[in-house]
Design an enzyme around this catalytic site. Sequence first.
Site, PDB file in Angstrom:
ATOM      1  N   ASN A 277      41.834  35.074  39.278  1.00  0.00           N
ATOM      2  CA  ASN A 277      42.057  34.171  38.127  1.00  0.00           C
ATOM      3  C   ASN A 277      43.057  34.970  37.282  1.00  0.00           C
ATOM      4  O   ASN A 277      43.978  35.497  37.861  1.00  0.00           O
ATOM      5  CB  ASN A 277      40.970  35.411  36.695  1.00  0.00           C
ATOM      6  CG  ASN A 277      40.727  36.575  37.285  1.00  0.00           C
ATOM      7  OD1 ASN A 277      41.190  37.859  37.258  1.00  0.00           O
ATOM      8  ND2 ASN A 277      39.549  37.277  37.959  1.00  0.00           N
ATOM      9  N   ARG A 278      43.280  34.802  35.498  1.00  0.00           N
ATOM     10  CA  ARG A 278      44.575  35.255  34.957  1.00  0.00           C
ATOM     11  C   ARG A 278      44.454  36.540  34.954  1.00  0.00           C
ATOM     12  O   ARG A 278      45.911  36.416  33.437  1.00  0.00           O
ATOM     13  CB  ARG A 278      44.500  34.208  33.857  1.00  0.00           C
ATOM     14  CG  ARG A 278      44.694  32.646  33.967  1.00  0.00           C
ATOM     15  CD  ARG A 278      44.558  31.746  32.799  1.00  0.00           C
ATOM     16  NE  ARG A 278      44.056  30.341  33.144  1.00  0.00           N
ATOM     17  CZ  ARG A 278      44.670  29.098  33.562  1.00  0.00           C
ATOM     18  NH1 ARG A 278      46.743  30.153  33.510  1.00  0.00           N
ATOM     19  NH2 ARG A 278      44.810  28.103  33.541  1.00  0.00           N
TER      20      ARG A 278
END
Length: 406
Positions: free
Chosen positions: A214-215
Site C-alpha cells: 500500500n502507499r
Amino acid sequence: MSIWKHRHVTVVVSGGIASYKAAMLIRLLMKQGATVRVVMTVHATEFVTPLTFQTLTQQPVVTDEFTMTDPQHVVHVELADWTELMLVVPATANLIAKMAQGLADDVATTTILATTAPKLVVPAMNSHMFANPATQRNLAQLTADGVRVLDPATGMLAEGYAGKGRMPEPDEILNWATTVFLAQQTDLPLHGERVLVTAGGTREPIDPVRYISNRSSGKMGYAIAEAARNLGATVTLISAPSALATPAGVTRIDVTTAQDLLTAVEAEFKTTDMLVMAAAVSDYRPATTAMQKIKKQADHEPLTLHLTETADILKTLATVKQHQFVIGFAAETQALLANANRKLAAKKLDMIVANDVSKPGVGFNGDTNQVTMLRPEHEPVTTPLLSKAAVAEQILLTALQTREEE
C-alpha cells in the site's frame, strides 16, 4: 514537542581540529528549541572564533573568567547554575584529564566543576592519545563520577591515517544526548512505561520481485514512536520496510509481511503498556508465492492471482489483552466514522484513530494529517490539519487522558 524546547544547554568547546563540528551541533540543538550558551578554552579560540558561536547562539561566549559583563554575578557560577545539560564537545585529552582530577584553572574547567547539571563528554583526539592508559583511566574516572561519555568514532584523523578518536558526527551526538537526557526526566507522563508502535506498509510477496502493498510511508508511526519517546516511554518500533531513520533512543524491529508483524507484536505485547497499531497491514496476500519470477504469457492470457486474508492482528490480540491500552488506526475513503466505530467495537480497542485519506494533505506519504479519535463512551475528537508530529502528540495525550479516566 521537542524535549529540547526552552532547555538550557551549555556547550564547552576545547581546542582540537574537531571544534568546528561544535558549531554544527549547536545549530541542531537550536533547531530543536534549545537555548545554547558556549564556553571556550583558550586553545579552542585558535580553531574557531568566539564570534562564530556568538552569532549562532545570539548569546555572549565565555572565554575568560575575568571578563565581568555583570559585576553582580561570578561568570562561571552564574552559567553553571543556569545550565540544565552540559555538553563537552570536543573534549581533548587535556580537558578530560583536568575533569577527572577536578582541576579548575580556567573558565571552562571552573564552569564544569561548578555545575550540578548532567554532563556529557564527547572525546576527540589522536587514536594513540585516546588509547593511552592515562586517558583511559581518566575516562573511567569520569564514568564512575556519573559523567556520560560517548565513544569516539573510527575513521580518518587529522594526522592523515585512520584510527579510533574521531569525533562522531553532530547528528549522532544529538541523538545520543537526546537519549541520555530523556532517561533522566523522571517527571514525564510516560516515564517507566513501555510503548509498542507499528509503522509502515507490509508487503506480501507474489514472486521474488513483486509484492502486494500500500502507499504507507511509515511517517505517522515513526512520529508516534518519537512522541512517545519524548513523553518518557521506553519505545519499541516494529517497522515494515521504510526509508525513514529510526528515532534516537527507540528500539526498531524490522518486518516485511503481515505474518512477520503479528509474530513480532505477539513477542512484545505481554510486556507492553500501550500498543499503537499505526502500520498499514495488507488485508490480503497471495495464496501461493511463486518461486521464480512470473513471466508474461505467450498467448497474452490474463494473469489471475488467488488471494487469501492475512491474519487480523488486532483481533488476535484482543483475546490475550490484559492491562494494555490498545490504539488502532482506520484509513478510510468513505463513511469514516461508521467504519471506524465498527472496527473499534469489533476489535475491542480502547481507541481508534481514523482519517479520510481521500482528503488533500491527509494520510499516506505526506507530512501532515487530520484525524478523528474515537473511544468507547466518549465524543469523537477531531484535530485540525497539523504536522504528523503534532498529531502524534495529540493522540498520545488523548490516550493518557482516557486511561486516567478509567
